[in-house]
Design a protein around this motif. Structure first.
Motif, PDB file in Angstrom:
ATOM      1  N   CYS A  15       0.859  -1.189   0.000  1.00 18.74           N
ATOM      2  CA  CYS A  15       0.000   0.000   0.000  1.00 18.74           C
ATOM      3  C   CYS A  15       0.895   1.238   0.000  1.00 18.74           C
ATOM      4  N   CYS A  16       1.750   1.355   0.986  1.00 14.66           N
ATOM      5  CA  CYS A  16       2.745   2.419   1.059  1.00 14.66           C
ATOM      6  C   CYS A  16       3.620   2.170   2.276  1.00 14.66           C
ATOM      7  N   GLY A  17       4.610   2.982   2.466  1.00 13.40           N
ATOM      8  CA  GLY A  17       5.516   2.790   3.590  1.00 13.40           C
ATOM      9  C   GLY A  17       4.868   3.072   4.925  1.00 13.40           C
ATOM     10  N   ASN A  18       5.233   2.298   5.934  1.00 15.39           N
ATOM     11  CA  ASN A  18       4.845   2.519   7.328  1.00 15.39           C
ATOM     12  C   ASN A  18       3.339   2.652   7.515  1.00 15.39           C
ATOM     13  N   GLY A  73      -3.780  12.686  -0.701  1.00 19.98           N
ATOM     14  CA  GLY A  73      -2.900  12.009  -1.646  1.00 19.98           C
ATOM     15  C   GLY A  73      -2.090  10.891  -1.022  1.00 19.98           C
ATOM     16  N   ASP A  74      -1.992  10.881   0.304  1.00 18.70           N
ATOM     17  CA  ASP A  74      -1.271   9.797   0.983  1.00 18.70           C
ATOM     18  C   ASP A  74      -2.081   8.510   0.896  1.00 18.70           C
ATOM     19  N   ARG A  75      -1.371   7.392   0.960  1.00 20.53           N
ATOM     20  CA  ARG A  75      -2.013   6.074   0.997  1.00 20.53           C
ATOM     21  C   ARG A  75      -1.934   5.552   2.426  1.00 20.53           C
ATOM     22  N   TRP A  76      -2.974   4.822   2.829  1.00 21.51           N
ATOM     23  CA  TRP A  76      -3.033   4.305   4.195  1.00 21.51           C
ATOM     24  C   TRP A  76      -4.006   3.143   4.253  1.00 21.51           C
TER      25      TRP A  76
END
Length: 121
Positions: A15-18, A73-76
């Motif tokens: 998905c994305c980092g962290n 815009g962030d992925r989570w």
């Protein structure tokens, strides 16, 4: 969790980092994740505001929880029930189905998720 599957039964993608319950970047759903953090979303301001109004402020950094705070815009990886709640309120964010865990389908029907996919057909 290396064998986790996405909503199409294929290997779960990053998905994305962290992110995610395990903070490994994947929307894994271990038995200890009672919230079912299975949906990989691309957050927008409407969803962030909605989530904060429901008592889950995703915008404010929480270093003690290894949480950087999110911006549009962030992925989570979010809880399937919160995504469904946002959907019913008309503020569901886009989803990355390749990175959304199969466990999301315990709560959200696939045809609904597919309407919100961020991936090309």
């Amino acid at each position: 969790m290396a064998n986790a599957k996405n909503v199409y039964g294929k290997p779960l993608q990053l998905c994305c980092g962290n992110t995610g319950f395990t903070r490994e970047g994947f929307c894994y759903v271990p038995d200890s994740d009672l919230g079912n953090h299975s949906v990989c979303v691309i957050v927008d301001q409407a969803f962030l505001t909605f989530s904060a109004q429901r008592g889950n402020d995703l915008m404010t950094p929480r270093p003690d929880l290894m949480f950087p705070g999110l911006s549009p815009g962030d992925r989570w990886c979010v809880c399937a029930s919160r995504w469904l709640e946002a959907y019913k309120a008309g503020v569901a964010p886009k989803v990355n189905l390749s990175a959304t865990n199969l466990r999301a389908l315990d709560i959200i029907p696939l045809p609904i998720l597919e309407v919100f996919t961020s991936e090309p057909a």
